[in-house]
Design an enzyme around this catalytic site. Structure first.
Site, PDB file in Angstrom:
ATOM      1  N   CYS A  46       0.967  -1.157   0.024  1.00 20.16           N
ATOM      2  CA  CYS A  46       0.046   0.032   0.059  1.00 20.16           C
ATOM      3  C   CYS A  46       0.806   1.331  -0.162  1.00 20.16           C
ATOM      4  O   CYS A  46       0.671   2.390  -0.707  1.00 20.16           O
ATOM      5  CB  CYS A  46      -0.822   0.039   1.493  1.00 20.16           C
ATOM      6  SG  CYS A  46      -2.119  -1.293   1.251  1.00 20.16           S
ATOM      7  N   ASP A 140     -20.571  12.540 -14.955  1.00 18.53           N
ATOM      8  CA  ASP A 140     -21.975  12.268 -14.981  1.00 18.53           C
ATOM      9  C   ASP A 140     -22.199  11.377 -13.726  1.00 18.53           C
ATOM     10  O   ASP A 140     -23.228  10.988 -13.423  1.00 18.53           O
ATOM     11  CB  ASP A 140     -22.521  11.495 -16.257  1.00 18.53           C
ATOM     12  CG  ASP A 140     -21.905  10.355 -16.310  1.00 18.53           C
ATOM     13  OD1 ASP A 140     -21.061   9.860 -15.651  1.00 18.53           O
ATOM     14  OD2 ASP A 140     -22.320   9.585 -17.482  1.00 18.53           O
TER      15      ASP A 140
HETATM   16  C1  BEZ Z   1       0.514  -4.793   1.719  1.00 19.64           C
HETATM   17  O1  BEZ Z   1       0.199  -3.665   1.519  1.00 19.64           O
HETATM   18  O2  BEZ Z   1       1.449  -5.179   1.698  1.00 19.64           O
HETATM   19  C2  BEZ Z   1      -0.430  -6.053   2.293  1.00 19.64           C
HETATM   20  C3  BEZ Z   1      -1.636  -5.253   3.044  1.00 19.64           C
HETATM   21  C4  BEZ Z   1      -2.407  -6.270   3.601  1.00 19.64           C
HETATM   22  C5  BEZ Z   1      -2.252  -7.889   2.848  1.00 19.64           C
HETATM   23  C6  BEZ Z   1      -1.174  -8.081   2.351  1.00 19.64           C
HETATM   24  C7  BEZ Z   1      -0.095  -7.122   1.972  1.00 19.64           C
END
Ligand code: BEZ
Length: 224
Positions: A46, A140
């Site tokens: 992330c 829209d």
């Molecule tokens: C990650 O961002 O690395 C991750 C987050 C949740 C589960 C597996 C990977």
């Protein structure tokens, strides 16, 4: 499992974000929108995704696309995590704040309503985390594209920009974009369009590839 179909009006939800409370439709105003979700704050994949999204934010702005992220943790975590994301980016960018808000969805209400939960990825209490969703919303307010990746596979934000280019082109012109298309490449003429109409709509030329079937459906024209 609830979810959204292409063409449906995207829910006009209210949410708490790192930039204050928003109502989605008001936040988007006349722009296109991209909402991308993340399983959890302070997680490695992330962090790389949000970093890349931040570095590409000017590209989204140039295309009139407003960005908004979502993760199920609270604002305190979002704000702490933001510092890590900026530090991750620091070799390539001197940006001192994220150029888009992050929604907090602590009770997972949005994650459930928008069909974002991944039953295979659970937190320490066994509760499912959000998958990596991408929703692209048109001016829209209708859903134009959705992607759903599991938590273990990071997305490619260059590909997301590429699909924005295709969506915006095909929203205004009666063409389709072929595999691996990039802006400037030839586009394709949809099967429903007659040869006469194609010739009059695309005066720069229509090229039809000969095929063993003899059917004339593989038709290209320069990027209009
Ligand atoms: C990650 O961002 O690395 C991750 C987050 C949740 C589960 C597996 C990977």
């Amino acid at each position: 499992m609830p979810g959204l179909l292409l063409g449906q009006v995207f829910p006009d939800f209210e949410a708490e974000t790192t930039d204050g409370n928003i109502k989605l439709h008001e936040f988007l105003a006349d722009s296109w929108g991209i909402l991308f979700s993340h399983p959890r704050d302070y997680t490695p994949v992330c962090t790389t995704e949000l970093g890349r999204a931040a570095r590409l934010s000017q590209e989204f702005t140039d295309r009139n696309v407003k960005m908004i992220a979502l993760s199920i943790d609270d604002l305190e975590d979002h704000n702490g995590w933001t510092k890590d994301i900026l530090a991750y980016n620091s070799e390539e960018s001197d940006c001192c704040s994220l150029p888009f808000p992050i929604i907090t969805d602590k009770k997972r209400d949005l994650a459930v309503a928008l069909g974002m939960l991944d039953p295979d990825e659970k937190d320490k209490d066994g509760v499912p985390l959000t998958a990596r969703c991408v929703f692209i919303i048109g001016p829209d307010k209708r859903l134009k594209l959705s992607l759903l990746y599991p938590a273990t596979t990071g997305r490619n934000f260059d590909e997301i920009l590429r699909v924005v280019d295709s969506l915006q082109l095909t929203a205004g012109k009666r063409v389709s974009t072929p595999v691996d298309w990039q802006p400037g490449d030839c586009v394709m003429i949809p099967p429903s369009m007659s040869e006469e109409e194609a010739a009059s709509l695309f005066p720069s030329g229509v090229y039809t590839k000969d095929l063993p079937s003899g059917k004339k459906y593989l038709r290209y024209t320069p990027h209009p």
